[in-house]
Design an enzyme around this catalytic site. Structure first.
Site, PDB file in Angstrom:
ATOM      1  N   HIS A 145      37.137  40.804  58.865  1.00  0.00           N
ATOM      2  CA  HIS A 145      35.982  39.910  58.976  1.00  0.00           C
ATOM      3  C   HIS A 145      35.229  40.150  60.278  1.00  0.00           C
ATOM      4  CE1 HIS A 145      37.842  37.762  55.629  1.00  0.00           C
ATOM      5  NE2 HIS A 145      36.820  36.946  55.551  1.00  0.00           N
ATOM      6  N   GLU A 198      30.846  40.583  44.268  1.00  0.00           N
ATOM      7  CA  GLU A 198      29.817  41.083  45.178  1.00  0.00           C
ATOM      8  C   GLU A 198      29.098  42.329  44.684  1.00  0.00           C
ATOM      9  OE1 GLU A 198      32.788  40.080  46.258  1.00  0.00           O
ATOM     10  OE2 GLU A 198      32.364  38.430  47.634  1.00  0.00           O
TER      11      GLU A 198
HETATM   12  C1  LIG Z   1      35.327  39.903  48.752  1.00  0.00           C
HETATM   13  C2  LIG Z   1      35.258  38.592  49.400  1.00  0.00           C
HETATM   14  N1  LIG Z   1      34.259  37.766  49.068  1.00  0.00           N
HETATM   15  C3  LIG Z   1      34.163  36.561  49.636  1.00  0.00           C
HETATM   16  C4  LIG Z   1      35.072  36.156  50.564  1.00  0.00           C
HETATM   17  C5  LIG Z   1      34.966  34.787  51.198  1.00  0.00           C
HETATM   18  N2  LIG Z   1      35.993  33.943  50.578  1.00  0.00           N
HETATM   19  C6  LIG Z   1      37.199  33.813  51.152  1.00  0.00           C
HETATM   20  S1  LIG Z   1      38.260  32.963  50.180  1.00  0.00           S
HETATM   21  C7  LIG Z   1      37.078  32.749  48.985  1.00  0.00           C
HETATM   22  C8  LIG Z   1      37.394  31.985  47.737  1.00  0.00           C
HETATM   23  C9  LIG Z   1      38.564  32.536  47.035  1.00  0.00           C
HETATM   24  O1  LIG Z   1      38.897  31.702  45.966  1.00  0.00           O
HETATM   25  P1  LIG Z   1      40.270  31.909  45.232  1.00  0.00           P
HETATM   26  O2  LIG Z   1      40.450  33.340  44.907  1.00  0.00           O
HETATM   27  O3  LIG Z   1      40.318  30.956  44.107  1.00  0.00           O
HETATM   28  O4  LIG Z   1      41.371  31.541  46.326  1.00  0.00           O
HETATM   29  P2  LIG Z   1      41.631  30.127  47.005  1.00  0.00           P
HETATM   30  O5  LIG Z   1      40.872  30.126  48.283  1.00  0.00           O
HETATM   31  O6  LIG Z   1      41.192  29.079  46.079  1.00  0.00           O
HETATM   32  O7  LIG Z   1      43.100  30.093  47.264  1.00  0.00           O
HETATM   33  C10 LIG Z   1      35.895  33.353  49.361  1.00  0.00           C
HETATM   34  C11 LIG Z   1      34.676  33.342  48.546  1.00  0.00           C
HETATM   35  C12 LIG Z   1      36.091  37.069  50.920  1.00  0.00           C
HETATM   36  N3  LIG Z   1      36.988  36.790  51.865  1.00  0.00           N
HETATM   37  N4  LIG Z   1      36.166  38.262  50.302  1.00  0.00           N
END
Ligand SMILES: Cc1ncc(C[n+]2csc(CCOP(=O)(O)OP(=O)(O)O)c2C)c(N)n1
Ligand SMILES: Cc1ncc(C[n+]2csc(CCOP(=O)(O)OP(=O)(O)O)c2C)c(N)n1
Ligand SMILES: [Mg+2]
Ligand SMILES: [Mg+2]
Lengths: 329, 325, 325, 329
Positions: B128, B59
């Site tokens: 959130h 971000e």
């Molecule tokens: C800083 C931030 N950016 C975006 C989000 C929204 N978001 C929640 S989970 C996620 C994807 C995370 O992917 P990963 O780290 O691979 O974990 P997974 O969900 O695959 O277990 C996103 C973009 C967030 N919660 N925090």
């Protein structure tokens, strides 16, 4: 001196480096005399990086810079009159006195901003590179930053993005081996080059005090980037002769060995280029001195201009927060 | 309202219209091509992946990228998804986007829109459910918008994109699925113009975002008690429409700021302070604010409700101010 | 004052005392071993590099590291150098440090001190002159301190370190080289207790940090005009000492908030809003605030001065409020 | 199944994985029935990572986790009763209902927090590792995060710091190949392992659906870390069977090929371990089913406990912002 660069470019490079040196020396003098507001970070000793990189660019290419940015501004085509006026907080300064040393901006010459926040110029240059690619222009963006800044997370994030999209961006790491008063080696693990490798980014580490090497290496990188070859990292090994900022002596202690400083001073990028150009008979010693004094007097006149410039009206402090709304259709 | 355009669809329509008008408008966001919140749904089909860019989870760089892209000729729109994520990007927001024009002495303008869902969304919990609008408004140099209905969602999105400055457009998370008609009046495509939601004689309720509807319902209840409240929706949080508020308070002599941000250094307090200073002589009773207390947002529904502004709390506060409690 | 302990030395003494008392107190910062601002000078000699840790240029992780270290048994002190750098770290401040205790239902306490120089320092320009205390106070869960003199610098540093919560200690950049005596009264080692700087009958001036001294000078001038002002120094910005302010306003009936943060959603407005709400009936004239306008800080000295609070501006504002302009 | 892990550990692992699966399935059911506030990210399919890693740790070791953290909490020794109560926002929940799914914290078992901000747990684990080293304890800290989080700058910053100080920390990258609804391969350049190399951090990529491999690899890494060997990165290749969050189907579209999901379901980490343990005669099919039903009823009872638990008093919403001042001496 390695590599080949055409004669007129070398002469241009020498002139720019002299201008930067002159500018910085005169800033230093003013600082010592207490005539300069704020604080300044000088790039004496690092001139070949600014000159070598910027002479590999077109005037429409963009750069972002950091707190040690006077050289970058000058090399990219900045006007020392407006720079000096800015440093004195005058109305004829680049930013009307609102920016100062760490925030000189010169959009006309593609200088999108020096920056007081270490690392912050990296995402901005990445954005400019994105725009260049999107607009199908062949402009290239360059981010100048130091070895200290390679520990900021945005460096890695920006490398990933620019590799992902194959953006026309060159990351110039001006490695003067210090992060403020600390040896960067005591703070960083791994080389700069190794940090580019995960992203498949071509990276090289070169003598940043060798104008010709810088110009040639970056020139090739820029050509590749213009042709769609994607991002590159060029680490320029160099050294700052002065303190992190002027006036630090009272506080900083002797964090750099005298011998180290002396050794690097012997590797003066300007003298090295002069020796080379004289040896190659591209310039004579007399012409060198003439050029030096021309640049010195250019800077002197710039200072006079700045002194004569009026301070901005106080009401200027309240303008330029927002651009005028022209958008309602 | 059960008819009309969904709030997130209205946002999407505003974005689409701007993208049709101007090829330099480009949208960036994590899953922006798929649209987690619904407000970018379908844009990928119309504008393709050159203009709807799916972003890596970075971000800070995404927000800074917009600054550079704007400086180099684009009008970037950044979908940050959830307003709590602004904190990760605060350097690029506060030190860069908000300041570059000023520091450069006006050499550049930065037409950027950052948008995100904001506020409690029903047990979305502490990380959130933020309402960062006071923090953003504190920065100077960033405009901030919080529409309260679909029509404003579309028109203020358009106004934000056309504005030559960085604008943060906050979509009330709970309003995403609300519906309403869209005004086609081009005069509505303007920032910093508040809206008189309801005229009234006794007390001015300044209500932000989701609280506008609560104030409207409260007004109906209070009307039966012969209390006539006037409701102002600022729509733009920064720079906000001071005049519409002061004029109202001149008339009613009573002022209640209803806001979603926490109390201390929140936006409700800002408006209250302005009223207290600039309309002091009109005030018949102490001006008041209604906002969540200084805590993070808890997860449990009943705890979230306990802290959040509601129709009932507005009614109670108004009654108190009218000496009817 | 030309005698006594330097402000930054007083901070250092507070840190040193806490480090002597408690081996779990550890200091982290970029060049903290060498001390760019002077407030950590000499600590490396006494405590060694195990406890005075020179940090890589990675502020977000540095601030988050403190959260984890505190959760695992240390009392970390983080020297962030300049308060403008808080923005880089805002996620770890606002979403983590400020919320972890609450989110965990009180399972953990996080005894952390983050300190930095704050505010204009004389042409430090936009990115080194921020006053982020309203933004920090908005977060709930972060205490904020701004001492106005050497004695408070030492005692509030000690209080901050001993406090079981995250505390941001902001050192007024311009006061670093000021001097003054140090109170040895242990009662002074307390957060959230304001100080009555000067008693007066006509008007309460609430003054933050560097503006306390300005208010004091203004008081002397005004005294000659038979205007008697009372000065309150909150010392702790969050949670601030409301009672001392309200009691004062009850007595004087006039209130002026003087603060260094920008107007909109600034701290001055917060205090003003509180006074307007809770001491409305005591107010004889409209409460006012004096603070920099909503702009970044310009570089040029005369422009910086033009925007900044000063003794003269306080005097003018007080005269106006007293009907003497 | 590769590597060797002693029998009782394997059985413990199987039990934990069954518990996690049961818990998640029952959470999923409740969500579908509309009985769960908020939103949840389930780890079904990824159980071997949580179990394999946490069974390589002592109860005093610390972990930080992310939004997909139920498995981590359970594997680290969390009580499913308190977890369920938390998910229902009840007073007997770990956080008295103030945390919820993304913010379960259990300090008693070394669980320093799941986290709603992707990447944010990484610096926190680094800080815990620092404290461990400073306090001369032999505790190890583990940061669990996803492949998406490897694009957050703090990952690189934390790798640099932990390498610099040789901290006892293991970075567990749970690579389920998706960042929300996107293939991480479309967002990231370079492998996870390659990103660790610049920092001289030992890194390995293993089958995250193989409990024994995870337990063994991480076990060795933890032993090295405890002995002062510094940080390591272990990437566990795995897959989530469910959506990014429950209920996404209405919005997400089909971003993953059916065949891909089916193929990974055939690689169920629990069934794989069962097959292995039966083949090795460590457990009988009957014992497997007994264990499964024991864990299911444990979870069922936990749910009943949670339903019976009282909601926290409303006034609780106002507590725990600050710890009481006990510090004034
Ligand atoms: C800083 C931030 N950016 C975006 C989000 C929204 N978001 C929640 S989970 C996620 C994807 C995370 O992917 P990963 O780290 O691979 O974990 P997974 O969900 O695959 O277990 C996103 C973009 C967030 N919660 N925090
Ligand atoms: C984000 C941030 N952190 C810290 C500082 C203070 N600071 C200014 S320059 C500097 C060192 C930068 O080192 P490097 O990037 O190598 O550049 P150099 O000064 O050597 O040219 C530091 C720590 C800052 N301005 N911004
Ligand atoms: Mg350096
Ligand atoms: Mg993933």
């Amino acid at each position: 001196m390695v590599g080949e660069v055409d004669k007129s470019l070398s002469l241009k490079g020498l002139r720019l480096m002299m201008r930067i040196r002159s500018f910085e020396e005169s800033v230093q003098k003013l600082f010592t005399q207490g005539k300069l507001p704020g604080f300044v970070h000088l790039c004496i000793g690092q001139e070949a990086v600014a000159a070598g990189v910027c002479l590999a660019l077109e005037s429409t290419d963009q750069i972002t810079s950091n707190h040690r940015g006077h050289g970058h501004v000058i090399a990219k085509g900045g006007d020392v009159k407006k720079m000096f006026a800015e440093l004195l907080g005058k109305s004829d300064g680049y930013c009307g006195g609102k920016g100062g040393s760490m925030h000189i901006v010169d959009f006309a010459s593609g200088m999108l901003g020096t920056n007081g926040i270490v690392g912050a110029g990296i995402p901005i240059a990445t954005g400019a590179a994105f725009a260049n690619k999107y607009l199908k222009s062949d402009k290239v963006a360059v981010a100048f930053f130091g070895d200290g800044a390679t520990n900021q997370g945005v460096f890695f994030e920006a490398m990933n993005m620019s590799a992902l999209w194959q953006l026309p961006i060159i990351f110039i790491v001006e490695n003067n081996q210090y992060t403020e008063w600390s040896r960067t080696g005591d703070l960083s693990v791994g080389t700069t080059i190794s940090r580019a490798l995960p992203f498949g980014i071509r990276a090289s580490s070169i003598d940043g005090n060798d104008f010709i090497a810088v110009r040639q290496t970056v020139g090739e990188a820029v050509m590749r980037a213009r042709a769609g070859g994607g991002p590159e990292v060029v680490e320029c090994m160099t050294y700052r002769w002065h303190g992190h900022n002027e006036g630090e002596e009272a506080f900083a202690g002797h964090y750099r060995p005298k011998e180290e400083i002396e050794a690097w001073k012997k590797r003066d990028p300007i003298e090295a280029l002069i020796v080379h150009l004289i040896a190659e008979k591209i310039i004579s010693p007399e012409e060198v001195e003439k050029m030096r004094s021309e640049e010195k007097s250019l800077v002197d006149r710039a200072y006079e201009f700045a002194v004569a410039s009026k301070p901005s009206d106080e009401s200027e402090a309240l303008t330029d927060v927002f651009a005028e709304q022209g958008g309602v259709k | 309202m059960n008819t009309g355009t969904y709030f997130v669809t209205a946002m999407r329509d505003g974005i689409a219209q701007a993208m049709r008008e101007d090829k330099t408008v480009v949208l960036f966001g994590e899953d922006a091509d798929k649209s987690v919140m619904g407000s970018t749904k379908g844009l990928i089909e119309e504008f393709g992946k050159e203009r709807v860019i799916n972003m890596p989870l970075s971000e800070a760089t995404m927000v800074g990228l917009a600054v550079g892209a704007a400086a180099a000729g684009l009008k970037p729109i950044i979908d940050l998804m959830v307003s709590s994520f602004f904190y990760i990007t605060m350097d690029q927001i506060a030190n860069q986007a908000a300041k570059l024009r000023y520091m450069s002495g006006g050499q550049v303008s930065l037409p950027i829109v950052y948008f995100a869902a904001t506020g409690g969304a029903g047990s979305a919990a502490a990380q959130h459910s933020e309402n960062p609008h006071p923090t953003l408004a504190q920065q100077a140099g960033i405009k901030v918008v919080i529409p309260s209905n679909s029509s404003d969602a579309k028109n203020l999105m358009l106004a934000s994109i056309r504005d030559p400055n960085p604008v943060v457009f906050l979509q009330e998370a709970v309003l995403g699925g609300s519906r309403g008609p869209i005004s086609e009046d081009v005069e509505e495509i303007r920032l910093s113009v508040g809206r008189l939601v309801r005229s009234g004689a006794d007390l001015t309720v300044f209500a932000v975002g989701r609280t506008v509807a609560m104030a409207q319902k409260a007004a109906e209840v209070l009307e039966k008690e012969n209390i006539s409240i006037e409701i102002i929706d600022p729509r733009t949080i920064y720079p906000w429409d001071k005049q519409i508020v002061l004029s109202s308070v001149e008339k009613t002599g009573r002022f209640l700021a209803v806001d979603t941000s926490r109390k201390t250094c929140g936006f409700g307090g800002e408006v209250l302070a302005t009223v207290a200073t600039e309309a002091f002589s009109c005030l018949k009773v102490a001006p008041q604010r209604l906002c969540p207390p200084d805590t993070p947002m808890p997860f449990a529904p009943h705890l979230e409700k306990f802290l959040s502004v509601s129709e009932e709390k507005i009614i109670l506060q108004v009654r108190k101010m009218m000496g009817r409690s």
